[in-house]
Design a protein around this motif. Structure first.
Motif, mmCIF file in Angstrom:
data_model
loop_
_atom_site.group_PDB
_atom_site.id
_atom_site.type_symbol
_atom_site.label_atom_id
_atom_site.label_comp_id
_atom_site.label_asym_id
_atom_site.label_seq_id
_atom_site.Cartn_x
_atom_site.Cartn_y
_atom_site.Cartn_z
ATOM 1 N N LEU A 36 2.902 14.156 -13.785
ATOM 2 C CA LEU A 36 1.864 14.585 -14.724
ATOM 3 C C LEU A 36 1.360 15.992 -14.386
ATOM 4 O O LEU A 36 0.537 16.550 -15.104
ATOM 5 N N VAL B 256 -0.441 16.826 -11.681
ATOM 6 C CA VAL B 256 -1.792 16.757 -11.140
ATOM 7 C C VAL B 256 -1.720 16.911 -9.630
ATOM 8 O O VAL B 256 -0.818 16.378 -8.998
ATOM 9 N N LYS B 257 -2.702 17.623 -9.063
ATOM 10 C CA LYS B 257 -2.711 17.753 -7.606
ATOM 11 C C LYS B 257 -3.439 16.585 -6.977
ATOM 12 O O LYS B 257 -4.309 16.750 -6.132
ATOM 13 N N ALA B 258 -3.173 15.391 -7.404
ATOM 14 C CA ALA B 258 -3.853 14.224 -6.837
ATOM 15 C C ALA B 258 -2.983 12.997 -7.032
ATOM 16 O O ALA B 258 -2.036 12.997 -7.813
ATOM 17 N N ASN B 259 -3.360 11.967 -6.282
ATOM 18 C CA ASN B 259 -2.677 10.688 -6.388
ATOM 19 C C ASN B 259 -3.237 9.964 -7.608
ATOM 20 O O ASN B 259 -4.440 9.817 -7.744
ATOM 21 N N VAL B 260 -2.359 9.533 -8.503
ATOM 22 C CA VAL B 260 -2.843 8.878 -9.725
ATOM 23 C C VAL B 260 -2.749 7.355 -9.569
ATOM 24 O O VAL B 260 -1.688 6.761 -9.694
ATOM 25 N N GLY B 261 -3.888 6.763 -9.264
ATOM 26 C CA GLY B 261 -3.972 5.301 -9.234
ATOM 27 C C GLY B 261 -3.119 4.613 -8.186
ATOM 28 O O GLY B 261 -2.770 3.450 -8.348
ATOM 29 N N VAL C 246 -3.762 3.335 -5.269
ATOM 30 C CA VAL C 246 -4.337 2.103 -4.725
ATOM 31 C C VAL C 246 -4.316 0.993 -5.778
ATOM 32 O O VAL C 246 -4.011 -0.160 -5.476
ATOM 33 N N GLY C 247 -4.605 1.356 -7.012
ATOM 34 C CA GLY C 247 -4.557 0.363 -8.094
ATOM 35 C C GLY C 247 -3.158 -0.196 -8.270
ATOM 36 O O GLY C 247 -2.971 -1.409 -8.450
ATOM 37 N N LEU C 248 -2.155 0.681 -8.185
ATOM 38 C CA LEU C 248 -0.758 0.227 -8.300
ATOM 39 C C LEU C 248 -0.421 -0.686 -7.127
ATOM 40 O O LEU C 248 0.247 -1.710 -7.297
ATOM 41 N N ALA C 249 -0.903 -0.322 -5.925
ATOM 42 C CA ALA C 249 -0.666 -1.160 -4.742
ATOM 43 C C ALA C 249 -1.292 -2.536 -4.929
ATOM 44 O O ALA C 249 -0.704 -3.560 -4.557
ATOM 45 N N MET C 250 -2.481 -2.557 -5.530
ATOM 46 C CA MET C 250 -3.150 -3.836 -5.773
ATOM 47 C C MET C 250 -2.311 -4.704 -6.712
ATOM 48 O O MET C 250 -2.139 -5.903 -6.498
ATOM 49 N N MET C 251 -1.770 -4.075 -7.755
ATOM 50 C CA MET C 251 -0.941 -4.838 -8.697
ATOM 51 C C MET C 251 0.316 -5.382 -8.010
ATOM 52 O O MET C 251 0.727 -6.509 -8.266
ATOM 53 N N THR D 2 0.836 -1.207 0.000
ATOM 54 C CA THR D 2 0.000 0.000 0.000
ATOM 55 C C THR D 2 0.867 1.252 0.000
ATOM 56 O O THR D 2 0.639 2.175 -0.783
#
Lengths: 254, 149
Positions: free
Chosen positions: B27, B29-34, B36-41, B13
């Motif tokens: 990128l 962006v003022k946000a986390n890009v994916g 949790v998805g990367l953590a899942m992978m 995580t």
């Protein structure tokens, strides 16, 4: 006496939250079995009860965090907050069938693109229909239709008014709530019963809380597949909202 | 040991969220890009790797799967702290937009879910997917007899 109990709830906030959610789940399972003969999933009832309690909490305290704004239920804020929610979502990945996820990978990416553009167009069109004509407000409301985080991030980046940002947040939250409540009812009609369609669903609906709640109430085995795509949604929305989508809106409104 | 599973989950995580932040920064962006998805992978990859090297012990599984079984209670807690009052008080613009979006996205789910669905059996390993569902619904004791040994 009452004061002492209150004190324990506040001091042991997370422990109290475990007990509280356990009771809600237990009551929901009984309702599911006795009153609906198991036709409505216990988790679906629990989530709707949670939303109902959040409404009551919001009315009583006037705060923004539902029942978690009551000091005795502050632990709910921790248990259901982004940190533990994401932790549990990652844990569900342990149950992913790798072959299945890989097969549907491209489909998920495609769904993410549609799931970003489609809500934006609907939100932007609604904003125009309700009399907004400046590109910043239209973009912010459109972004709110993506998720309740994309809306304020986009609005802040573009310098939207706080009224418009509040509208964008409300739109995103209502979208999440609607997804939680309606997914179990509509799942059968849209073919949401396998990992493939769950990945498409996650990418299209976006909003992690909506997808997390909706799939949990529908069929837990679909959760990790939907979550895998949905977690990319907010990031992508925050990327294209204040940039590509804003430029597109400005090009149209002039 | 159980803590190894919990620690594995935590490390995946943390790394995933960190990568999401880095991606956001790259990128602009003022946000986390994916994250949790990367953590899942990462966790999926870790599982495959542990299984291949025969190090996927009972404790490791227990540590991760416990948090999987806590998923639904956590989602219920999440629902209990949504700003439902604001969502329902948003007025007609909010109502129209949210309802329209949800209907459109359900329609798109029906369409996209059907793309490339010609294979007779879509699910690669039914039993494995089912067992995953039982864990997440909290109905299965971790490490009960299942497909994944």
């Amino acid at each position: 006496m009452m004061h002492m109990i209150q004190h324990i709830f506040i001091e042991q906030s997370l422990v109290a939250a475990f007990a509280f959610v356990g009771v809600v789940m237990w009551v929901s399972l009984i309702i599911s079995k006795r009153l609906t003969m198991g036709r409505i999933h216990g988790s679906a009832i629990a989530i709707v009860m949670g939303l109902g309690l959040a409404y009551v909490g919001g009315l009583v305290t006037g705060g923004q965090k539902g029942i978690a704004d009551m000091p005795v239920f502050a632990g709910i804020g921790l248990l259901g907050g982004a940190m533990l929610r994401d932790f549990a979502i990652v844990a569900t990945a342990f149950e992913v069938d790798v072959v299945e996820a890989r097969k549907a990978g491209m489909l998920g990416v495609f769904a993410l693109v549609i799931g970003t553009v489609l809500p934006f167009i609907i939100g932007a069109a609604a904003a125009v229909a309700f009399g907004y004509s400046d590109a910043v407000s239209i973009t912010t409301i459109g972004a709110g239709a993506i998720t309740y985080i994309v809306g304020p991030v986009t609005g802040a980046a573009l310098g939207a008014s706080s009224t418009v940002i509040a509208l964008a947040i409300a739109t995103g939250v209502l979208k999440a709530v609607l997804i939680m409540v309606t997914t179990p009812m509509l799942a059968r009609f849209v073919g949401l019963d396998n990992p493939r369609s769950a990945m498409a669903f996650g990418g299209l609906m976006g909003t992690v809380s909506g997808v997390a709640g909706g799939l949990a109430a529908t069929d837990p085995k679909l959760v990790p597949y939907g979550a895998l795509t949905a977690t990319f949604h907010t990031g992508i929305g925050c990327l294209v909202g204040p940039s590509i989508l804003y430029l597109a809106v400005r090009a149209i409104t002039g | 040991m159980t803590i190894f599973g919990v620690a594995l989950l935590s490390i995946c995580t943390l790394i995933g969220v960190f990568l999401g932040d880095v991606l956001g920064l790259l990128l602009g962006v003022k946000a986390n890009v994916g994250g949790v998805g990367l953590a899942m992978m990462l966790l999926i990859a870790a599982r495959v790797w542990l299984q291949k090297s025969g190090a996927l012990s009972h404790g490791v599984k227990l540590g991760v799967e416990f948090w999987g079984t806590m998923y639904i209670p956590i989602v219920v807690a999440m629902a209990s702290q949504q700003n439902v009052v604001a969502a329902l008080r948003g007025g007609p613009l909010v109502l129209v937009t949210a309802i329209g979006t949800v209907i459109a996205c359900f329609g798109a789910t029906a369409l996209i879910g059907r793309i490339g669905r010609e294979r007779p059996s879509d699910v690669h390993d039914e039993a494995e997917v089912e067992r995953g569902g039982e864990i997440i619904s909290g109905d299965l004791v971790p490490d009960a007899p299942g497909k994944k040994a």
